[in-house]
Design a protein around this motif. Structure first.
Motif, mmCIF file in Angstrom:
data_model
loop_
_atom_site.group_PDB
_atom_site.id
_atom_site.type_symbol
_atom_site.label_atom_id
_atom_site.label_comp_id
_atom_site.label_asym_id
_atom_site.label_seq_id
_atom_site.Cartn_x
_atom_site.Cartn_y
_atom_site.Cartn_z
ATOM 1 N N CYS A 100 0.840 -1.198 0.000
ATOM 2 C CA CYS A 100 0.000 0.000 0.000
ATOM 3 C C CYS A 100 0.875 1.248 0.000
ATOM 4 O O CYS A 100 1.749 1.397 0.852
ATOM 5 C CB CYS A 100 -0.934 0.014 1.199
ATOM 6 S SG CYS A 100 -1.932 1.508 1.271
ATOM 7 N N GLU A 102 -0.101 4.200 0.588
ATOM 8 C CA GLU A 102 -0.566 5.159 1.598
ATOM 9 C C GLU A 102 0.001 4.827 2.977
ATOM 10 O O GLU A 102 0.606 5.651 3.625
ATOM 11 C CB GLU A 102 -2.104 5.153 1.689
ATOM 12 C CG GLU A 102 -2.808 5.598 0.414
ATOM 13 C CD GLU A 102 -2.739 7.116 0.213
ATOM 14 O OE1 GLU A 102 -2.619 7.844 1.205
ATOM 15 O OE2 GLU A 102 -2.801 7.549 -0.947
ATOM 16 N N CYS A 103 -0.235 3.589 3.445
ATOM 17 C CA CYS A 103 0.143 3.259 4.827
ATOM 18 C C CYS A 103 1.339 2.317 4.895
ATOM 19 O O CYS A 103 1.832 2.025 5.980
ATOM 20 C CB CYS A 103 -1.050 2.647 5.560
ATOM 21 S SG CYS A 103 -1.528 1.020 4.946
ATOM 22 N N SER A 105 1.431 -0.846 4.350
ATOM 23 C CA SER A 105 1.128 -2.224 4.732
ATOM 24 C C SER A 105 1.479 -3.167 3.579
ATOM 25 O O SER A 105 1.461 -2.767 2.412
ATOM 26 C CB SER A 105 -0.348 -2.359 5.103
ATOM 27 O OG SER A 105 -1.148 -2.275 3.948
ATOM 28 N N CYS A 140 -4.511 -0.007 -0.185
ATOM 29 C CA CYS A 140 -5.153 -1.138 0.480
ATOM 30 C C CYS A 140 -6.616 -0.822 0.805
ATOM 31 O O CYS A 140 -7.045 0.334 0.742
ATOM 32 C CB CYS A 140 -4.382 -1.524 1.738
ATOM 33 S SG CYS A 140 -4.605 -0.395 3.116
ATOM 34 N N CYS A 143 -7.184 1.849 3.563
ATOM 35 C CA CYS A 143 -6.923 3.213 3.123
ATOM 36 C C CYS A 143 -8.001 3.684 2.147
ATOM 37 O O CYS A 143 -8.379 4.851 2.162
ATOM 38 C CB CYS A 143 -5.544 3.323 2.488
ATOM 39 S SG CYS A 143 -4.228 3.161 3.708
#
Ligand SMILES: [Zn+2]
Ligand SMILES: [Zn+2]
Length: 151
Positions: A100, A102-103, A105, A140, A143
């Protein structure tokens, strides 16, 4: 756990390597953090908690050996850090990853998915495929739903 250690021990023996206590300590950390995609430094810090006498160079050499023997796969998610990932039991191929953006993960996909692609490559480029690795970069589910909520 003991079962997996035993199998890894045999895997080393079959290539004339011993599972020394230092190597075993490293393997145990990898097994305990199987989902975590640890860097060499991460592994070292965890090994040190239980075995303070083991140095970073030893852990590093062990990880290199394990990746040569295909017990672990070395992977880079594009952040310049090599991470070590245990190969799933009985897996012929390295598993694939969904990263991901964004985060950060990382999810794992165990299905191979690429059988047909390999056949195509072997016939079209006469290239004998031994392995492949696949990383998808995206957003993900968590997100995505956060982004929905923000709207
Ligand atoms: Zn993984
Ligand atoms: Zn995410």
């Amino acid at each position: 756990m003991e079962n997996r250690i035993e199998k890894i021990k045999k895997q080393l023996h079959s290539q004339s390597y011993k599972l020394t206590p230092q190597r075993e300590a490293t393997v145990r950390v990898l097994l305990e953090h199987e989902e975590d995609h640890l860097s060499a430094e991460d592994v070292y810090l965890l090994v040190k908690e239980k075995s303070p006498e083991i140095g970073l160079a030893t852990v590093y050499r062990t990880l290199e050996l394990l990746s040569e023997l295909k017990v672990v796969d070395k992977i880079n998610f594009g952040d310049g850090v090599s991470r070590y990932d245990l190969r799933k039991e009985g897996a012929e191929h390295f598993h694939h990853h969904l990263v991901c953006v964004e985060c950060g993960s990382v999810k794992e996909i165990e299905e191979d998915l690429l059988g047909d692609v390999e056949k195509l490559i072997e016939s079209q480029w006469e290239f004998k495929v031994k392995d492949h690795r696949l990383t998808f970069h995206g957003i993900c589910k968590d997100c995505q739903s956060k982004q929905q909520d923000d709207k």
